[in-house]
Write an enzyme that holds these catalytic residues in place. Structure first.
Site, PDB file in Angstrom:
ATOM      1  N   HIS A  75      13.606 -18.505 -12.507  1.00  0.00           N
ATOM      2  CA  HIS A  75      12.805 -17.297 -12.737  1.00  0.00           C
ATOM      3  C   HIS A  75      13.198 -16.236 -11.708  1.00  0.00           C
ATOM      4  CE1 HIS A  75       9.276 -18.979 -15.316  1.00  0.00           C
ATOM      5  NE2 HIS A  75      10.437 -19.491 -15.660  1.00  0.00           N
ATOM      6  N   PRO A 296      -3.684 -23.365  -4.759  1.00  0.00           N
ATOM      7  CA  PRO A 296      -2.434 -23.269  -5.524  1.00  0.00           C
ATOM      8  C   PRO A 296      -1.962 -21.837  -5.839  1.00  0.00           C
ATOM      9  CG  PRO A 296      -4.216 -24.110  -6.905  1.00  0.00           C
ATOM     10  CD  PRO A 296      -4.763 -24.012  -5.531  1.00  0.00           C
ATOM     11  N   LYS A 300       2.615 -22.967  -3.172  1.00  0.00           N
ATOM     12  CA  LYS A 300       3.244 -23.379  -1.907  1.00  0.00           C
ATOM     13  C   LYS A 300       3.083 -24.855  -1.552  1.00  0.00           C
ATOM     14  CE  LYS A 300       5.245 -19.696  -0.665  1.00  0.00           C
ATOM     15  NZ  LYS A 300       6.046 -19.772  -1.898  1.00  0.00           N
ATOM     16  N   TYR A 394       6.961 -15.412  -1.753  1.00  0.00           N
ATOM     17  CA  TYR A 394       6.887 -16.209  -2.979  1.00  0.00           C
ATOM     18  C   TYR A 394       8.151 -17.063  -3.149  1.00  0.00           C
ATOM     19  CZ  TYR A 394       5.446 -17.530  -7.677  1.00  0.00           C
ATOM     20  OH  TYR A 394       5.060 -18.257  -8.781  1.00  0.00           O
TER      21      TYR A 394
END
Ligand code: RFL
Ligand code: PHB
Length: 403
Positions: A75, A296, A300, A394
């Protein structure tokens, strides 16, 4: 009493224990895994779906990446929404080429279990009454029951990879550890279904009705989550009620494309931030969820477990193969630096995206807190530097190598 000997005793055959075992074995370090439940049960726990680059690289280093590289989906971006407004974060562009991999924790775990079995490495499933002894000495050992026999496993080091409710952390005397905890006033209800994902990237949705997440496992399998009150039970939520509520929380143009179907799995997870310091006591090392839990929202948890594993396998290999025993003393400090960054990011994302109802937080009344979070979130999603801050974390902060 049966006697066994190994170099590293690993408690828990979740992703942390299995990955550590595989990496150590590749370096010629003997290890035995003790797991409380059976393999099917481990694989039935539906959890993470997003792997950082560091995790992906570690799985490749362990030689278990073949199916992940074939079936996993890279992604390059991630979406956030506020009511009907959509914001895309271009992870790849904002991090000089970094991305995340969408591949389920269940799949990684299955791949690691198969590799371990193929290599003939010992795992005792359904080992009960696991107890750690003399961990502060140079001769630690573990006792357990297996198929109605009592066992003693002598070892040089113990890796506590037994999750939040495991026995390893409890072995550290309370005056030698500090536990930090925040429990959130809501949970996540997750639903897995064999339906095509509503969008090709994840969508984290902030909505006045509560948070929702549209995630996925493959082109034909979706994973969705809804923020729910802690008092809700899974039985309160029919599939139909779940889909109806999800449609209300996703942006309208996205919700229109939602394909619904029967659930394969539905469960509620409470949300918690937790860190145990230090992560080492004598010859015992805590790894992954045994040492820390994150909500969540930042994806991580598993990724922090992986960075612990990366550090531990390197220091143990040096201690065992090269005789550099002092090297292991760096373990806790190296891990905790990265763990606290992941904790802070997950806590921050959770604060910005969830509805805290009338719970007052950080010295503000609930209405003021909610306004601060609205402002903070919309600022980060509309500022280029704000988006870069989210993207950098992220995709995952870099791993630190032991000295
Ligand atoms: P695990 O997976 O809990 O495995 C621990 C193992 O130890 C065994 N055990 C024992 N064995 C022997 N003796 C005892 N006394 C024992 N006590 C326990 C257990 O049976 C078990 O097999 O811990 P590990 O390996 O550290 O792995 C951690 C991850 O599972 C966890 O961090 C992630 O799932 C968190 N997480 C996510 N992480 C991500 O990085 N990305 C995500 O997208 C993400 N999504 C999630 C998540 C966790 C979730 N839930 C349900 C908590 C989504 C959800 C909903
Ligand atoms: C998941 O797919 O289960 C998932 C993905 C991202 C998260 C949490 C869970 O932040």
């Amino acid at each position: 009493m049966k006697h066994l000997t190994t170099q590293v005793a690993i408690i828990g055959a979740g992703p942390s224990g299995l990955l550590l075992g595989q990496l150590l074995a590749k370096q010629g370090v003997d290890n035995v895994i003790l797991e409380r439940v059976n393999g099917e049960y481990v694989l039935s726990r539906i959890r993470a779906g997003i792997l950082e680059q560091g995790f992906v690289d570690l799985v490749r280093e362990a030689g278990v990446a073949e199916r992940m590289d074939r079936e996993g989906h890279v992604h390059e971006g991630v979406e956030f929404s506020i009511e009907n407004e959509r914001y895309r974060i271009d992870l790849k562009a904002l991090t000089a080429g970094k991305t995340v991999m969408c591949y389920g924790q269940t799949e990684i775990t299955a791949d690691l279990m198969n590799a371990r079995q193929a290599a003939g490495l010992p795992t005792y499933y359904e080992a009960s009454n696991v107890q750690l002894h003399d961990v502060a000495s140079n001769e630690p050992y573990v006792t357990f029951s297996f198929e109605n026999e009592e066992y003693r496993l002598d070892c040089q080091y113990i890796a506590g990879c037994d999750g939040f409710h495991g026995v390893s952390r409890k072995t550290i005397p309370s005056d030698l550890k500090k536990e930090h905890e925040r429990v959130y006033p809501f949970g996540w209800l997750g639903l897995l279904s064999d339906t095509p994902p509503v969008h090709d990237e994840l969508i984290y949705a902030k909505h006045s009705r509560g948070f929702a997440l549209a995630s996925q496992r493959s082109e034909t399998r979706s994973r969705y989550y809804l923020q729910v009150p802690l008092t809700d039970k899974v039985e309160d939520w029919s599939d139909e009620a779940f889909w109806d509520e999800l449609k209300k929380r996703l942006p309208e143009e996205v919700a229109q494309n939602l394909v619904t179907g029967p659930s394969i799995e539905k469960s509620i997870a409470p949300l918690r931030s937790f860190v145990c310091e230090p992560m080492q006591y004598g010859r015992l090392f805590l790894v992954g969820d045994a040492a820390h839990i994150v909500p969540p929202t930042g994806a991580k948890g598993l990724n922090l477990a992986a960075s612990d594993v990366a550090t531990l396998y390197k220091v143990l290999t040096r201690a065992i193969n090269d005789g550099d025993e002092a090297c292991v003393q760096q373990y806790s400090e190296i891990c905790l630096r990265r763990v606290w960054h992941g904790e802070r990011f997950s806590w921050w994302m959770t604060n910005m995206m969830h509805d805290f109802g009338d719970v007052s937080t950080y010295g503000t009344d609930s209405h003021t807190f909610s306004r601060f979070m609205d402002s903070e979130f919309s600022y980060y999603l509309t500022s280029e530097s704000g988006k870069a801050v989210i993207a950098e974390q992220y995709v995952g902060l870099p791993y630190e190598d032991p000295k």
